[in-house]
Scaffold this active site. Structure first.
Site: not given
Length: 346
Positions: A85, A202
């Site tokens: 991320s 994610d």
């Protein structure tokens, strides 16, 4: 246009001048340079390899920049980076040649809420997310100049999660920007990213601190940076927030209560709840990942939200402080690697 009869001589003269003049020093501070740091191939063959694992964490991931600044200032060489991320975003810039100062300058370009709107491309209707994420990818792609993994100065591993089955996927080839976009596609906030026909969300869903990614790739020692607070950290933050709230006089902020009721983007909004729930599911997994690191750095910031990129200076400073405080441990690890041959050579 007539041909220049002196062109061959001019080219030879330019080639000779490039041999001694440091042209790379004239490069733009926002342009990646292969001359910024030595690559991993420059290290001694028998020296243990050190990796840097950077966690997810939204805007608080800018603390990774502060850690990197301290590593650079102390001449600490990193052989590979694994990021998830926001950790993948910062790691990709460093691997491409940006130094800590240049990354702070990039962060300063988004120092107001109006600047942040440059990265927002709303989805309507928001069936699978509120933001497309295309502008975020384009912003990173411009910084990286279309760099591929194979062109990076430092080997980089980017972690994302397949939407169908939630398996962890580690990217190490092809286009970097699209891989990072997949890694930071927060479920419910950004639409799932599509790469090579596969949808991703994610990387924090499957591996928020990719220590094992490095360990599985012949990295002997890992320095991990975890910016997501633990349960105990969150309790302490709530206590501090409550103490500050009690000191505030409500009648000096007459519209604050109304703002909380009618402003969809006020603190505690739907996006905050979605992000908080995702972070809560990652905390236990992070604790397990953290135990596998050889050196663990935990920059904790209480008074800012996950999307407040305008507070970049505090995040970077927090990263610097925790890295400086743990510098003796990091240097001890470096000293140990100089005495210990790599596992592969045993």
């Amino acid at each position: 246009m007539t041909a220049n009869k002196h062109a061959p001589f001019t080219r030879k003269k330019e080639q000779r001048s490039r041999r001694w003049f440091p042209w790379n020093l004239l490069r733009s501070p926002h342009r990646p340079s292969k001359f910024t740091r030595k690559t991993s191939t420059d290290k001694a063959v028998n020296k243990a390899r050190i990796g840097l694992a950077l966690s997810s964490g939204g805007a608080k991931g800018l603390a990774h920049v502060g850690v990197i600044q301290v590593l650079e200032e102390n001449g600490i060489h990193i052989d590979a980076i694994a990021g998830c991320s926001m950790g993948a975003y910062v790691g990709s810039l460093w691997a491409a040649g940006y130094d800590g100062k240049q990354m702070a300058e990039l962060a300063a370009e988004l120092d107001t809420n109006r600047d942040m709107l440059k990265l927002v491309d709303p989805v309507f209707p928001p069936r699978r997310g509120f933001i497309h994420g295309n502008k975020i990818e384009d912003w990173l792609a411009r910084s990286l100049k279309g760099t591929a993994f194979e062109q990076l100065n430092i080997p980089l591993y980017v972690v994302a999660t397949e939407l169908n089955g939630f398996a962890r996927r580690v990217f190490h080839s092809g286009d970097v920007a699209s891989a990072v976009r997949a890694s930071l596609s927060i479920p419910g906030i950004l639409e799932p990213a599509v790469r090579d026909g596969v949808e991703y969300v994610d990387g924090g869903v499957s591996d928020p601190l990719p220590v094992d990614v490095l360990k599985d790739r012949d990295i002997d020692y890992v320095i991990a940076v975890n910016v997501i607070p633990s349960v105990e950290d969150l309790k302490n933050c709530r206590v501090k927030a409550h103490q500050l709230q009690q000191k505030k006089i409500w009648w000096k902020r007459p519209l604050s209560c109304l703002n909380q009721k009618i402003n969809y983007f006020a603190k505690g909004n739907l996006l905050d709840i979605l992000r908080g729930a995702a972070m809560g599911s990652q905390i236990r997994l992070l604790e397990e990942c953290s135990r596998r690191a050889d050196v663990l750095l935990r920059p904790v910031v209480c008074d800012s939200s996950w999307h407040n990129y305008t507070n970049y200076e505090e995040y970077i400073q927090t990263g610097r402080e925790i890295a400086t405080a743990n510098l003796p441990e990091i240097k001890a690890l470096i000293a140990a690697t100089e005495r210990t041959p790599t596992l592969a050579s045993k």
